[in-house]
Design a protein around this motif. Structure first.
Motif, PDB file in Angstrom:
ATOM      1  N   ILE A  61       0.929  -1.104   0.115  1.00  0.00           N
ATOM      2  CA  ILE A  61      -0.143  -0.023   0.038  1.00  0.00           C
ATOM      3  C   ILE A  61       0.928   1.074   0.063  1.00  0.00           C
ATOM      4  N   GLN A  62       0.439   1.946  -0.801  1.00  0.00           N
ATOM      5  CA  GLN A  62       1.465   3.266  -1.131  1.00  0.00           C
ATOM      6  C   GLN A  62       1.071   4.396  -0.149  1.00  0.00           C
ATOM      7  N   VAL A  63       1.959   4.779   0.754  1.00  0.00           N
ATOM      8  CA  VAL A  63       1.863   5.827   1.972  1.00  0.00           C
ATOM      9  C   VAL A  63       1.531   7.229   0.985  1.00  0.00           C
ATOM     10  N   GLY A  64       0.609   8.060   1.526  1.00  0.00           N
ATOM     11  CA  GLY A  64       0.170   9.196   0.711  1.00  0.00           C
ATOM     12  C   GLY A  64      -0.892   9.145  -0.272  1.00  0.00           C
ATOM     13  N   THR A  65      -1.315   7.854  -0.481  1.00  0.00           N
ATOM     14  CA  THR A  65      -2.455   7.617  -1.330  1.00  0.00           C
ATOM     15  C   THR A  65      -3.619   7.552  -0.472  1.00  0.00           C
ATOM     16  N   ARG A  66      -3.507   7.218   0.763  1.00  0.00           N
ATOM     17  CA  ARG A  66      -4.621   6.982   1.902  1.00  0.00           C
ATOM     18  C   ARG A  66      -4.219   7.964   3.037  1.00  0.00           C
ATOM     19  N   SER A  67      -5.001   8.039   3.887  1.00  0.00           N
ATOM     20  CA  SER A  67      -4.809   8.727   5.326  1.00  0.00           C
ATOM     21  C   SER A  67      -4.199   7.471   6.120  1.00  0.00           C
ATOM     22  N   PRO A  68      -3.286   7.740   7.008  1.00  0.00           N
ATOM     23  CA  PRO A  68      -2.930   6.627   7.978  1.00  0.00           C
ATOM     24  C   PRO A  68      -4.060   5.939   8.754  1.00  0.00           C
ATOM     25  N   GLN A  73      -7.406   1.209   9.073  1.00  0.00           N
ATOM     26  CA  GLN A  73      -8.803   0.527   8.932  1.00  0.00           C
ATOM     27  C   GLN A  73      -8.917  -0.656   7.916  1.00  0.00           C
ATOM     28  N   THR A  74      -8.262  -0.335   6.857  1.00  0.00           N
ATOM     29  CA  THR A  74      -8.064  -1.555   5.887  1.00  0.00           C
ATOM     30  C   THR A  74      -7.405  -2.719   6.422  1.00  0.00           C
ATOM     31  N   ALA A  75      -6.088  -2.350   7.028  1.00  0.00           N
ATOM     32  CA  ALA A  75      -5.483  -3.413   7.550  1.00  0.00           C
ATOM     33  C   ALA A  75      -6.303  -4.289   8.794  1.00  0.00           C
ATOM     34  N   MET A  76      -6.795  -3.684   9.471  1.00  0.00           N
ATOM     35  CA  MET A  76      -7.857  -4.225  10.597  1.00  0.00           C
ATOM     36  C   MET A  76      -8.850  -5.191   9.952  1.00  0.00           C
TER      37      MET A  76
END
Length: 341
Positions: A61-68, A73-76
């Protein structure tokens, strides 16, 4: 060593069917890539329902394309859907993708990655999220902190990094390293920086999963030259086409491992539009040192070298013109890795 592979879902159902069959073959981990094609979380959700045993990871997952918080939430969600089999792989990508495709500034990747991992892990705890940093402020002034409405979960965090400072950060804060362009005989170009980060955090090397990837092609001696030649243009693209004229992390990585002059010439040719000329500059040594291409005896010997260099998980990118051919190569690669255990 554990076995892994990486798929990219832009090709449609073949990619996910490959992953499902890979589990049947005994694969340990399947990573799902995200670059400028398919996203990673969508196929990962599908694979969580289609598989039962192997680990599933975002690679990356590319940091900066989604909020932390969205990343957390996606990972959980994926961790709960998969029964605890999810690994969160993160990367900062490069300026060409982030600025050219997403319209997001690429600057300060080190600080953005550190803050993202910190926030993500706070969300994992199920507590209310508060964070004040150089790049992220949660909540905004005047707002109250919140928690996500998901049960707390522990998800291992892997970082895909290449530059020295990012490697140090990986050793300091990550559970695993997703590496590439790796020459085991020159592993210190990476591992010295990982070890510096580990030492900063008072951690041992065995607390970090060293996960390295390479193309695998099993050929007889007569087919070796053709297999190597087929890899040259792909490597030339990494050295010349990834990143910008001034920022190419793959080119930098090869340069640190002894090929600075060749890497610079390849980039110059590629950016001038001479793709064939760039590929012609790539040497057999560069291909064979960073891949698992060769006869079964050659590849088995390379795997031993990888293991002795400190690799814990080997990501196999199987060659083949068809789904069946790629699965056959993967199956043979898994057998070779198992033979070393």
């Amino acid at each position: 060593m554990r076995t892994a592979t990486t798929i990219e879902a832009s090709g449609g159902r073949d990619a996910v069917e490959f992953a499902v069959e890979a589990e049947r073959l005994g694969l340990d981990v399947c990573w799902v890539a995200e670059a400028w094609g398919a996203d990673a979380p969508s196929p990962l959700g599908y694979l969580a329902a289609r598989t039962t045993r192997m680990l599933l990871g975002s690679g990356v997952i590319q940091v900066g394309t989604r909020s932390p918080v969205t990343i957390a939430q996606t990972a959980m969600t994926l961790a709960h859907l998969s029964g605890g089999r999810f690994l969160l792989g993160l990367g900062v990508s490069g300026p060409q993708v982030m600025e050219g495709l997403h319209g997001t500034p690429f600057g300060h990747p080190l600080g953005r990655m550190r803050e993202t991992v910190t926030i993500v892990r706070r969300v994992f705890t199920g507590e209310k999220v508060s964070f004040s940093g150089s790049h992220h402020q949660i909540p905004l002034p005047g707002s109250k902190p919140m928690r996500v409405g998901l049960p707390p979960v522990s998800v291992p965090v892997y970082l895909a990094t290449l530059s020295p400072r990012m490697l140090e950060l990986t050793g300091e804060i990550a559970d695993g390293w997703l590496g590439t362009s790796f020459v085991p005989e020159r592993a210190d170009a990476y591992l010295s920086h990982l070890d510096a980060g580990l030492a900063r955090a008072c951690r041992a090397r065995d607390s970090l999963d060293i996960c390295q990837g390479a193309e695998i092609a099993l050929v007889d001696e007569a087919g070796l030259a053709q297999a190597v030649a087929g890899r040259r243009k792909e490597l030339a693209f990494s050295l010349g086409g990834m990143g910008t004229a001034t920022a190419n992390f793959y080119n930098d990585a090869y340069s640190r491992q002894g090929w600075a002059e060749v890497a610079a010439r390849v980039r110059e040719r590629w950016q001038a539009g001479d793709r064939d000329g760039a590929a012609a500059l790539v040497t057999d040594e560069m291909v064979l040192a960073t891949t698992l291409i060769g006869t079964e005896d050659m590849v088995r010997a390379r795997l031993v070298t990888w293991r002795e260099a400190g690799v814990d998980t080997v990501r196999l990118y199987p060659a083949g013109d068809t789904l069946a051919a790629r699965l056959d190569t993967l199956a043979r690669g898994i057998v070779l890795v198992r033979s070393l255990r």
